[in-house]
Enzyme design. Structure first.
Site, PDB file in Angstrom:
ATOM      1  N   ASP A 131     -46.730   6.114  46.457  1.00 12.04           N
ATOM      2  CA  ASP A 131     -45.374   5.630  46.264  1.00 12.04           C
ATOM      3  C   ASP A 131     -44.461   6.854  46.123  1.00 12.04           C
ATOM      4  OD1 ASP A 131     -42.948   4.624  45.290  1.00 12.04           O
ATOM      5  OD2 ASP A 131     -43.944   2.903  44.376  1.00 12.04           O
ATOM      6  N   TYR A 135     -32.512   3.679  47.795  1.00  9.18           N
ATOM      7  CA  TYR A 135     -31.285   3.639  46.982  1.00  9.18           C
ATOM      8  C   TYR A 135     -31.292   4.699  45.887  1.00  9.18           C
ATOM      9  CZ  TYR A 135     -34.492   0.708  44.313  1.00  9.18           C
ATOM     10  OH  TYR A 135     -35.593   0.233  43.665  1.00  9.18           O
ATOM     11  N   LYS A 136     -32.414   5.413  45.729  1.00 10.08           N
ATOM     12  CA  LYS A 136     -32.463   6.484  44.724  1.00 10.08           C
ATOM     13  C   LYS A 136     -31.945   7.767  45.391  1.00 10.08           C
ATOM     14  CE  LYS A 136     -35.949   4.061  42.066  1.00 10.08           C
ATOM     15  NZ  LYS A 136     -37.366   3.686  41.967  1.00 10.08           N
ATOM     16  N   ARG A 162     -33.388  10.196  30.353  1.00 11.13           N
ATOM     17  CA  ARG A 162     -33.768  10.688  31.674  1.00 11.13           C
ATOM     18  C   ARG A 162     -32.531  11.177  32.420  1.00 11.13           C
ATOM     19  NH1 ARG A 162     -36.477   6.836  36.228  1.00 11.13           N
ATOM     20  NH2 ARG A 162     -34.456   5.853  36.018  1.00 11.13           N
TER      21      ARG A 162
HETATM   22  C1  LIG Z   1     -37.673   2.258  41.595  1.00  9.14           C
HETATM   23  C2  LIG Z   1     -39.098   1.909  41.757  1.00  9.14           C
HETATM   24  C3  LIG Z   1     -39.503   0.629  42.188  1.00  9.14           C
HETATM   25  C4  LIG Z   1     -38.485  -0.456  42.400  1.00  9.14           C
HETATM   26  O1  LIG Z   1     -38.925  -1.434  43.300  1.00  9.14           O
HETATM   27  P1  LIG Z   1     -37.859  -2.391  43.999  1.00  9.14           P
HETATM   28  O2  LIG Z   1     -38.696  -3.438  44.641  1.00  9.14           O
HETATM   29  O3  LIG Z   1     -37.070  -1.563  44.970  1.00  9.14           O
HETATM   30  O4  LIG Z   1     -36.968  -2.942  42.937  1.00  9.14           O
HETATM   31  C5  LIG Z   1     -40.856   0.418  42.395  1.00  9.14           C
HETATM   32  N1  LIG Z   1     -41.763   1.390  42.184  1.00  9.14           N
HETATM   33  C6  LIG Z   1     -41.410   2.624  41.757  1.00  9.14           C
HETATM   34  C7  LIG Z   1     -42.450   3.666  41.534  1.00  9.14           C
HETATM   35  C8  LIG Z   1     -40.068   2.911  41.512  1.00  9.14           C
HETATM   36  O5  LIG Z   1     -39.709   4.108  41.050  1.00  9.14           O
END
Ligand SMILES: *Cc1c(COP(=O)(O)O)cnc(C)c1O
Length: 398
Positions: free
Chosen positions: A185, A210-211, A357
């Protein structure tokens, strides 16, 4: 040519007086995004209507944009496609990875992983039956826990709370030597640091946009499948747009060519338009320069905070090479301290139980921002400005 950070910063729309240290949670808006989305709305949707799928290239957009993301994560062309949310893509990658390793039943992850990844894994195990289990160990114990029972490793490279970074190359090699398939991930890696998926011989990867990639709230996720596996996958989320011929409207599912089969349904065209505006900025950045600058900014922040705020304990690795693009500190009143910071225009976030954070994105954060944030944090800590009832009521999103 070295990355011109001042020029990149000028391409973001940041409110006057705000120091935005939360691009790791929601990237800011590229100035060009508003016009790009408006163009898609008025000129494409408005004028082309349904013909936009062909004439404006909406149908090809998920793989076209996927190829641009591939360039940022060291992936082969044609190995990344956009769509859905990250949680969905985690599920999709896990089901495919388990199917590649049919004699094993254990998914291995760590307790620092983001809950949604763990929830998706345990939900999938429940669906597959009582033989399947999700095993979680402490992040530092992952390597030792990879044995010949593990079907799939599900690891988030950078810990969302502490910023601790796994060694993707080493763990991928180890997992594969033990016969496991890897799912990485990249939520806190894509756009934060150089990633070398092809070079590491990673099997699957997923991430959100979106990050650090600034696609805006609700922007779609991406999925990577190593080309050596892509044609072997029989997708569990077998949607019509992953079909070999969606417009044949066959009653039977036949997977599309390669990565195309990881598409599910209708792509988020407006959100992909916003992402493309951001990727135009990324085209002007060298991720190695971004990484070097990010380490320098965070080192500066940590030094400033440790000198001025002895009550805060560093939760992030001190060695820049061991962490992602964020700095975290612990304090039992972390929530209130963060609210006091936000009230003063320094935007970070709080992660339970006690983590403050701060994300650092050199695309729009510079040394003056770091010094400004340290100064305000020091004032808040020194004068206990956080100790007020209005800073202690938890909002829905922290
Ligand atoms: C931000 C984040 C998510 C968010 O998942 P969405 O389905 O986009 O809401 C999932 N896993 C990790 C490791 C994240 O940092």
């Amino acid at each position: 040519m070295p990355t011109d950070f001042a020029s990149l910063r000028a391409q973001f729309d940041l409110p006057e007086g705000m120091i935005y240290l939360d691009g790791n949670s929601l990237g800011p808006m590229p100035r060009a995004a508003a016009a790009r989305v408006a163009h898609t709305v008025t000129e494409e949707w408005g004028k082309l209507l349904i013909t936009g799928w062909n004439k404006a290239g909406w149908m090809a957009q998920p793989s076209r944009v996927g190829d641009r993301i591939a360039g940022l994560i060291g992936a082969e062309p044609g190995s990344v496609v956009m769509g859905d949310t990250l949680s969905i893509k985690v599920f999709q990658a896990l089901t495919a990875a388990l199917e590649l390793n049919p004699s094993r039943r254990v998914i291995l992850s760590d307790t620092g992983n983001f809950p949604s990844d763990l929830y998706m894994a345990s939900g999938l195990c429940r669906m597959l039956g009582p033989d399947y289990t999700l095993k979680t160990v402490a992040p530092e114990d992952v390597a030792a826990a990879i044995d010949d029972t593990i079907a799939v490793t599900l690891l988030t490279e950078v810990d969302y709370r502490t910023g601790r970074k796994h060694d993707m190359a080493a763990l991928t090699k180890l997992a594969q030597a033990k016969g496991a398939v890897t799912v990485w991930d990249l939520a806190h890696s894509a756009g934060a640091l150089p990633v070398h998926l092809a070079e590491c011989r990673a099997d699957f990867a997923v991430g959100c946009t979106y990050k650090y990639l600034n696609s805006g709230p609700g922007g779609p996720a991406f999925i990577y499948v190593a080309p050596r596996h892509a044609e072997k996958i029989n997708p569990a989320l077998s949607g019509w747009l992953g079909h070999e011929a969606p417009f044949a409207f066959d009653l039977d599912y036949r997977p599309g060519a390669g990565i195309e089969r990881m598409r599910v349904g209708t792509p988020p065209v407006l959100q992909l338009a916003a992402l493309e505006a951001s990727l135009d900025i990324w085209d002007q950045a060298d991720i190695n320069d971004v990484r070097a600058k990010s380490i320098q900014l965070i080192d500066r922040f940590i030094a400033g905070v440790e000198a001025a705020c002895p009550a805060l304990t560093l939760a992030a690795p001190r060695d820049g090479n061991q962490r992602g693009s964020q700095a975290s500190f612990r304090h039992q009143d972390g929530y209130a301290i963060m609210q006091a910071l936000i009230a003063r225009g320094v935007i970070g976030d709080f992660r339970a139980p006690d983590i403050l954070r701060f994300g650092f994105t050199p695309l729009f954060i510079n040394d003056e921002d770091v010094d400004g944030a340290v100064k305000i944090l020091a004032d808040i800590m020194e004068n206990n400005l956080w100790d007020r009832p209005e800073y202690k009521t938890r909002a829905r999103v922290t």
